[in-house]
Design a protein around this motif. Sequence first.
Motif, PDB file in Angstrom:
ATOM      1  N   VAL A 579       0.989  -1.220  -0.087  1.00  0.00           N
ATOM      2  CA  VAL A 579      -0.074   0.002  -0.029  1.00  0.00           C
ATOM      3  C   VAL A 579       0.794   1.239   0.006  1.00  0.00           C
ATOM      4  O   VAL A 579       1.621   1.136   0.989  1.00  0.00           O
ATOM      5  CB  VAL A 579      -0.784  -0.050   1.188  1.00  0.00           C
ATOM      6  CG1 VAL A 579      -2.013   1.378   1.271  1.00  0.00           C
ATOM      7  CG2 VAL A 579      -1.669  -1.090   1.346  1.00  0.00           C
ATOM      8  N   THR A 580       0.727   2.090  -1.151  1.00  0.00           N
ATOM      9  CA  THR A 580       1.435   3.207  -1.164  1.00  0.00           C
ATOM     10  C   THR A 580       0.605   4.528  -0.963  1.00  0.00           C
ATOM     11  O   THR A 580      -0.503   4.625  -0.926  1.00  0.00           O
ATOM     12  CB  THR A 580       1.949   3.321  -2.430  1.00  0.00           C
ATOM     13  OG1 THR A 580       1.263   3.446  -3.437  1.00  0.00           O
ATOM     14  CG2 THR A 580       2.800   1.965  -3.010  1.00  0.00           C
ATOM     15  N   HIS A 581       1.499   5.604  -0.723  1.00  0.00           N
ATOM     16  CA  HIS A 581       0.727   6.924  -0.466  1.00  0.00           C
ATOM     17  C   HIS A 581       1.724   8.140  -1.072  1.00  0.00           C
ATOM     18  O   HIS A 581       2.956   7.825  -0.861  1.00  0.00           O
ATOM     19  CB  HIS A 581       0.456   7.273   1.046  1.00  0.00           C
ATOM     20  CG  HIS A 581      -0.485   8.217   1.311  1.00  0.00           C
ATOM     21  ND1 HIS A 581      -0.215   9.436   1.196  1.00  0.00           N
ATOM     22  CD2 HIS A 581      -1.935   8.136   1.578  1.00  0.00           C
ATOM     23  CE1 HIS A 581      -1.429  10.217   1.478  1.00  0.00           C
ATOM     24  NE2 HIS A 581      -2.355   9.397   1.680  1.00  0.00           N
ATOM     25  N   GLU A 582       1.098   9.267  -1.267  1.00  0.00           N
ATOM     26  CA  GLU A 582       2.118  10.417  -1.710  1.00  0.00           C
ATOM     27  C   GLU A 582       2.691  10.870  -0.422  1.00  0.00           C
ATOM     28  O   GLU A 582       2.304  10.596   0.743  1.00  0.00           O
ATOM     29  CB  GLU A 582       0.878  11.557  -2.058  1.00  0.00           C
ATOM     30  CG  GLU A 582       0.697  11.778  -3.259  1.00  0.00           C
ATOM     31  CD  GLU A 582      -0.126  12.975  -3.430  1.00  0.00           C
ATOM     32  OE1 GLU A 582      -0.622  13.448  -2.828  1.00  0.00           O
ATOM     33  OE2 GLU A 582      -0.147  13.121  -4.909  1.00  0.00           O
ATOM     34  N   THR A 583       3.924  11.289  -0.599  1.00  0.00           N
ATOM     35  CA  THR A 583       4.950  11.912   0.462  1.00  0.00           C
ATOM     36  C   THR A 583       4.581  13.237   0.572  1.00  0.00           C
ATOM     37  O   THR A 583       4.355  13.847  -0.405  1.00  0.00           O
ATOM     38  CB  THR A 583       6.143  11.394   0.509  1.00  0.00           C
ATOM     39  OG1 THR A 583       6.552  11.929  -0.996  1.00  0.00           O
ATOM     40  CG2 THR A 583       6.287   9.996   0.601  1.00  0.00           C
ATOM     41  N   TYR A 584       4.602  13.935   1.635  1.00  0.00           N
ATOM     42  CA  TYR A 584       4.616  15.578   1.626  1.00  0.00           C
ATOM     43  C   TYR A 584       5.802  16.044   2.752  1.00  0.00           C
ATOM     44  O   TYR A 584       6.121  15.361   3.670  1.00  0.00           O
ATOM     45  CB  TYR A 584       3.429  15.751   2.393  1.00  0.00           C
ATOM     46  CG  TYR A 584       2.001  15.201   1.793  1.00  0.00           C
ATOM     47  CD1 TYR A 584       1.546  15.820   0.645  1.00  0.00           C
ATOM     48  CD2 TYR A 584       1.405  14.043   2.343  1.00  0.00           C
ATOM     49  CE1 TYR A 584       0.675  14.749  -0.236  1.00  0.00           C
ATOM     50  CE2 TYR A 584       0.436  13.494   1.814  1.00  0.00           C
ATOM     51  CZ  TYR A 584      -0.067  14.031   0.572  1.00  0.00           C
ATOM     52  OH  TYR A 584      -1.266  13.483   0.073  1.00  0.00           O
ATOM     53  N   ARG A 585       6.380  17.028   2.417  1.00  0.00           N
ATOM     54  CA  ARG A 585       7.265  17.771   3.212  1.00  0.00           C
ATOM     55  C   ARG A 585       7.087  19.404   3.199  1.00  0.00           C
ATOM     56  O   ARG A 585       6.635  19.862   2.123  1.00  0.00           O
ATOM     57  CB  ARG A 585       8.850  17.511   2.457  1.00  0.00           C
ATOM     58  CG  ARG A 585       8.937  16.170   1.894  1.00  0.00           C
ATOM     59  CD  ARG A 585      10.340  16.014   1.358  1.00  0.00           C
ATOM     60  NE  ARG A 585      11.449  15.832   2.437  1.00  0.00           N
ATOM     61  CZ  ARG A 585      12.416  15.234   1.997  1.00  0.00           C
ATOM     62  NH1 ARG A 585      12.627  14.758   0.887  1.00  0.00           N
ATOM     63  NH2 ARG A 585      13.589  15.171   3.220  1.00  0.00           N
ATOM     64  N   ASP A 586       7.454  19.758   4.394  1.00  0.00           N
ATOM     65  CA  ASP A 586       7.268  21.296   4.401  1.00  0.00           C
ATOM     66  C   ASP A 586       8.724  21.953   3.807  1.00  0.00           C
ATOM     67  O   ASP A 586       9.422  21.193   3.440  1.00  0.00           O
ATOM     68  CB  ASP A 586       7.155  21.663   5.897  1.00  0.00           C
ATOM     69  CG  ASP A 586       8.341  21.304   6.813  1.00  0.00           C
ATOM     70  OD1 ASP A 586       9.432  21.120   6.236  1.00  0.00           O
ATOM     71  OD2 ASP A 586       7.997  21.421   8.130  1.00  0.00           O
TER      72      ASP A 586
END
Length: 882
Positions: A579-586
Amino acid sequence: MSRYNPKEAEQKWQARWEAEQVFLAVADASREKYYVLEMFPYPSGRIHMGHVRNYTMGDIVARYKRARGFNVLHPMGWDAFGMPAENAARERGVHPAIWTHENIATMRGQLKAMGLSIDWSRELATCDVEYYGHEQQMFLDFMEQGLVYRKEASVNWDPVDETVLANEQVIDGRGWRSGAPVEQRQLTQWFFRITAYAEDLLQSLDTLERWPEKVRLMQSNWIGRSEGMRIRFTLSGEQAAAMPGDGRLEVYTTRHDTLFGMSFCAISADHPIALALAADDPAIAEFCRQCRDLGGTAEVLERVEKLGLDTRLKVRHPFIAGREAPVFIANFVLMAYGAGAIFGCPAHDQRDLDFARKYGLEVLPVVAPADTLSIDIVNEAYTDNLNGRLINSDFLNGLTIAQAKAQIAGRLTAAGAGEQAVNFRLRDWGVSRQRYWGCPIPVIHCADCGVVPVPRSQLPVVLPTDVSFDRPGNPLAHHPDWKHAPCPRCAKPALRETDTFDTFVDSSWYFARFCSPRAATPVDRREADYWMPVDQYIGGVEHAILHLLYSRFFTRAMKATGYAVEKEPFSGLFTQGMVTHETYRDAGGAWLFPEQIVKGEGGVVHRETGAPVQVGKIESMSKSKRNVVDPEHIIAHYGADTARWFVVSDTPPERDIEWTESGVEGAWRFTQRMWRLVEDSLAKLPPPKDPARVSGFKAAGIPAVLADVPEITDDAALALRKATHETIRNITSDIERFHFNRAVARIYALANHIAAFSAQPAADAGAGYALREALETLVILTGPFMPHLAEACWEALGHKIMLVNVEWPAVDDTLTRVESRTIIIQVNGKRRGELNIPHTMTPTQDYLKAQALAHDAVIRHLDGRKPKTVIVVPDRIVNVVV
RNA sequence: GCCCGCUUGGCGGAAUCGGUAGACGCAAGGGACUUAAAAUCCCUCGGCUGUAAGGCUGUGCCGGUUCGAGUCCGGCAGCGGGCACCA
C-alpha cells in the motif's frame, strides 16, 4: 429512508457471528476442507494498511469458500519473538513479554474490528511456551535425524551491541543500531541441514502449480543448482607434500571444457591449504585476514579489486606433460561454494581475466565462436558457454563445448582425477542468535560430555523472565543462574546454550500448529492430516524466498520425523502488493503526515500554518516518511467495510495500490448507495424466501436461494436476469483467480443495472421477482467483500437466517447461454456498423453476410468495389474484405 | 553483470480464444434539486476534425504475421523487481 450506519451495523454483526460461533472450524472427514492462511503479523503495536489489504484478501477467499460449502479453516496468530521487543526493553525499560502481549491485545482488537471470518479459538503466539516448547522438541527430533549440526561460521559481529547481525542489518559496513564498524567473527553456531533437500526443494517447485511463476523462479535461482565437475590437480612445489589434501588440490568448475586454457588456480583465504600456509607465514596470515575482513556485503565486493597472493605451490596440468600453473590465494574465491578453490581460465571468465591481467598470467583462448575458429581476448572474456568450438586444446580441437565437456569428464574420471558433480548455491541455515527474545535452543554444554540435548522430560526450556537489559549483549548469558544446569549425562555442573533460534524458525511451522493449537504434541496427526496443506497462503512478496523456503524445509523435516504427511506446506500462494501513499514535506524538508495537509485552490498547504507543502513521490507507506494512514481512524470514520472495499478496488491485488482520500470516499459512497438501492426497492419486491437448509459446517449440500422465479417474458426483466447470472459467473471466476478488482467493477455494474431497472415502472408481476433475484444476488456476491453491509441488506430484504450461512448462488445457464445480439460489421477489419439480431431468430452465415453487404456504411466504404471475401465469426463479427 | 516482469485516457485500471479498445471507479467540467451547504440525481469526458451524420487517428518506439493485433513473432527504448566475486 435511513442512512446506513456502519458503526452500529458492524458491532451488531460481529457480535452475532461470535455468539453463534460461525467461524469455529471443526475437522470433519465427511466434508471437503479449505485452509486459508494469511502470513501472521509481527505484533509491532498497531495494524497498518498492508495488514488490512492482506487480511481482507484472505477473508474474501475464506468467506467465498465457506459459501461454496467448504469446511474452512481460517486462523490467526502472532509472530511474536524478535528484536523490536528487545529494543523496546532497552529504550523504554518495558519487559519484552509485556510489550509484546500489550501489542497483541491492541492489534487483536483492531483485526476483530475488520470483521474477519477468523476462528479465534485457535489463536497462538510464538513467544508463548505452549508454542516454542514444541519447537524445542522438534529440534531434538531433527537432531536425531541428522538434520541439525554445529559448526564454526563467520558472522557479522557488532562489537558495541555485542550481537550478531543479519546481512540486512549491516549498513555501509556498520551496525544499523550502534553505528559501530562490523567485524567478522568466527562463532560456533547451530545449522539446519536445508541443503540435504536442495534437489527436492528445487524439483518440487514444478508441482506448485498455484504459486506465482515469479516466486518459483526466485526460489530456483536461490537454490542455484549447477552441473559441473570436481577436478583434483596434483600439487607440486616444495611444500606440496606438507599440505592438507594428500598432495592434491580439488576445484569445482562448470567449464571443464576450457581446461586447456587454465593459467592458474585460486583458493579461498579460508581454504585448508591457505590456513596451513598462514600458520607458518605471517605475510600469508595477514593477507588472509584482509580477505576475510572484506566481509560479505555485495556493494563492497562490487568495488573491490581482485587480489591474489602467490603461494609458490603449483598444480600439474592433467593433459599437458610438464606444464604447471601457479596457485594463488585470492580474495574472490568463496570457501562456502563448490570446493573453495577454482582453476582460472582467463579467456573465458571475466574475473579470471581481470586477475590474469593484474598478475601477468597467460590468456589462451580455447573456445571460439563456431564460425570463426579464432578469437582475440583483450579486456572482455568470451563467456558464451553454449555455442562455439574448441581450439588450442589438443584432442578437443573442433569439438562443441558439450562434446569437450564429455571428453574431459570421461578421461579425468577414468584417471581418478575427478568426477561430474552437481553443486548448489543454497547453504545450510544458521539459526543461532545471541538474543534474549527468542526460543531457547535446548542443549547443555558439558566440559566432559560435550553438547548434550536437554532430555525430553525436562522440556520445555523456559525463558527466564527476570532478565536485565542494562548492558549490551545477550541477557540470557548475563543471567545469574539460568544458564547453570547439571549435565543430563554425567550430572556435573554444566552450561545451558544461551543462544536462541532465528525467528524464522518460529514461522516455519505455525501453519501446522494451527491445525491443533492446544495439542500436547507439536502437531496432532489426525488434525494435521485433515487440514494440511494450506490451500491458499497469502502474504507479501518480501517473503518469497526465505520464509517460504524455510517452511518448505520444515515440512520435509517434519515428515522425516513423523509429524506430517505432506512435504509441501502451501499448495496455493498469492503474493500481494504494497500500500503506497503520496509523501509530503514542508519548506524545511521535514516529512508531514497526510492528515497535516490540505489540498485546496492554492495547491497543497499545511492544515494549521497554511504554509506551502511539497508533494513528493508515491511510496510504500512507512513511518519514517510519515506517509501512513492509520486503519483504525479509517475504520472509525467510514467503517471496516469501506476500508475493505477500497483495498481491493481498482488495483489488481498483486500490484502496489495507492491510498487516496478520494478513493476511500468513492468506496464509502458505494456502501451508502447499495443500502439505498435495497431500501428503495423493497416496496417493489415479492416476499422473501429463506433457504430451506443452511450452509456451513452444520449442514452439507445446500439448495440455491434463488430458485422458483416465475417465468418472465418482459425484455427489461429478462435482460436483468441475464446480467444477474452473468455477474454470478464472472465474479465466481474472478474470486477464484484473485481478480478482486474486476469483481468489484462487476458489482458496480450490476448495481447500476439494478438501479436503472428499479427506476422504471414494473412491466408485470414477474419484474418484481427479477428485481429480488438481482438484489439478493448482488448482496450475496458482495458478502465476502463487505460482510457487515451485506448482512444488513440481507436482513432488510426480509431474511431470518444470516447471510454468512447462505450458499453462493448458482448460474442459470439457460439465461447466460443467449449470445450477443449485436453483431459488428467491419470493412477491412475496421468497425463500420452493427447489426441487431432479434431475440427470436438464429441467423445463418449467409443471412449475416447479406445483411452486412446491404448495410449503408458498408456500401459507402466499398464505394463500388467488389468484396474479395466476407469473413463471418458467429455471434460476433462480419468482416467484409476488399 | 546475469535472470524475470511491466509499458493502454488527466489517474487507478477493463478487454477468457487474435474479433466493438477504454468496462468499472477516481478526478474534472456542465446542469437539476436546495435559502445555502452536505447528500443525491442527470449529462459530457483519448486526440484531431465536422453544424451534424460522420471522418481520420490512437494501447512506449520500429518492423513482421493475419481478413483483423493492446493481445502473436523479431528488434529497440524506458520503468520496476530478484540475485550478484556462485567458478
